[in-house]
Design a protein around this motif. Structure first.
Motif, PDB file in Angstrom:
ATOM      1  N   THR A  86      27.508  37.605  48.854  1.00 31.74           N
ATOM      2  CA  THR A  86      27.317  39.348  49.367  1.00 31.74           C
ATOM      3  C   THR A  86      27.267  40.115  47.968  1.00 31.74           C
ATOM      4  OG1 THR A  86      28.428  38.863  51.318  1.00 31.74           O
ATOM      5  CG2 THR A  86      28.486  41.060  50.621  1.00 31.74           C
ATOM      6  N   TYR A  90      24.529  42.613  46.641  1.00 32.74           N
ATOM      7  CA  TYR A  90      25.010  43.917  46.180  1.00 32.74           C
ATOM      8  C   TYR A  90      24.602  44.111  44.699  1.00 32.74           C
ATOM      9  CZ  TYR A  90      27.758  48.242  46.250  1.00 32.74           C
ATOM     10  OH  TYR A  90      28.314  49.616  46.211  1.00 32.74           O
ATOM     11  N   TYR A  95      19.623  45.056  49.172  1.00 36.41           N
ATOM     12  CA  TYR A  95      20.070  45.702  50.492  1.00 36.41           C
ATOM     13  C   TYR A  95      18.960  46.568  50.950  1.00 36.41           C
ATOM     14  CZ  TYR A  95      22.264  48.997  47.458  1.00 36.41           C
ATOM     15  OH  TYR A  95      22.616  49.645  46.441  1.00 36.41           O
ATOM     16  N   LEU A 167      27.300  47.265  53.699  1.00 33.71           N
ATOM     17  CA  LEU A 167      27.848  47.008  52.192  1.00 33.71           C
ATOM     18  C   LEU A 167      28.397  48.439  51.659  1.00 33.71           C
ATOM     19  CD1 LEU A 167      25.099  44.947  50.803  1.00 33.71           C
ATOM     20  CD2 LEU A 167      27.337  44.287  52.206  1.00 33.71           C
ATOM     21  N   LYS A 168      27.719  49.612  52.286  1.00 30.56           N
ATOM     22  CA  LYS A 168      28.154  51.025  51.631  1.00 30.56           C
ATOM     23  C   LYS A 168      27.905  51.924  52.922  1.00 30.56           C
ATOM     24  CE  LYS A 168      28.151  54.224  48.087  1.00 30.56           C
ATOM     25  NZ  LYS A 168      27.751  54.582  46.725  1.00 30.56           N
TER      26      LYS A 168
END
Length: 180
Positions: A86, A90, A95, A167-168
Motif C-alpha cells: 500500500t 501510494y 491509485y 487512501l486519502k
C-alpha cells in the motif's frame, strides 16, 4: 466560501503493530505458563490424562506458544507485506481519484456485522471499523466517521480484488466568513 479538508491520509499511517502484537503476547503468555509450572512442585495426578497437573500445564504452555508462534508467522509478514504494498502504491501514485457527492449511502449499524457502503460518481466503496485487513479509511458514520449521504468528497483509492481501498479522503467544508 468552501475548502477541502483532509479527513484521512494513508501517508500518516504506520503498520498495524497492535494486530501484530496479539500473537506475540499469546506466545509470551504460553512461555510464562510453561515457566511457571516448570518450577512448580504440584505433582497431583490428573485422572483424565494420566499425567501430573504440572506436566499438563507445561504442555498447555507449549501448545499455546506453538499455536501463537504459528499465527505470528502468518499475521506479521502478511501485515507488513500489505502495508509495504500500500505504501508503494501510494508513494508512486498508483491509485485512482474520484470526486463528487456521496450516493447510495448505506451506513453500518453501530453493532457492526456489515460494511458501510456508498458510491461516488459510480465508484463503489465499502469498509467497516471491524475490518482491518487493509490500510484504508475504515471509520464508519455510526462510530463518528465523516461519510454522509450527499457529502461532497474527493477520494484517492487503490482498486484491489476485494474492494476499493480509500487512501486519502477529503471532504468539502465551509470556510469561516473571516477567511481563516
Amino acid at each position: 466560501m468552501e475548502s477541502w479538508r483532509t479527513v484521512y491520509d494513508f501517508a500518516d499511517r504506520l503498520p498495524n503493530f497492535g494486530v501484530m502484537a496479539i500473537p506475540l503476547l499469546l506466545a509470551a503468555g504460553g512461555f510464562g505458563l510453561y515457566q511457571h509450572h516448570k518450577a512448580s512442585t504440584d505433582e497431583t495426578l490428573m485422572p483424565v490424562f494420566g499425567i501430573t497437573k504440572r506436566r499438563y500445564q507445561m504442555l498447555m504452555g507449549r501448545i499455546l506458544m506453538g499455536f501463537a508462534g504459528l499465527i505470528a508467522l502468518i499475521v506479521i509478514p502478511s501485515q507488513l507485506l500489505e502495508y509495504t504494498r500500500t505504501r508503494q502504491a501510494y508513494t508512486q501514485r498508483q491509485y485512482q481519484t474520484v470526486e463528487g457527492a456521496v450516493a447510495d449511502f448505506d451506513p453500518m449499524p453501530y453493532g457492526g456485522h456489515r460494511h458501510e457502503t456508498f458510491t461516488v460518481a459510480g465508484v463503489p466503496f465499502a469498509f467497516s471499523d471491524y475490518d482491518e485487513t487493509d490500510y484504508g479509511y475504515n471509520h464508519t458514520a455510526s462510530h463518528g466517521g465523516a461519510i454522509r449521504a450527499g457529502l461532497r468528497v474527493r477520494i484517492a483509492y487503490l482498486p484491489t480484488e476485494r474492494k476499493n481501498v480509500i487512501l486519502k479522503l477529503d471532504t468539502l467544508a465551509a470556510r469561516p466568513p473571516d477567511g481563516r
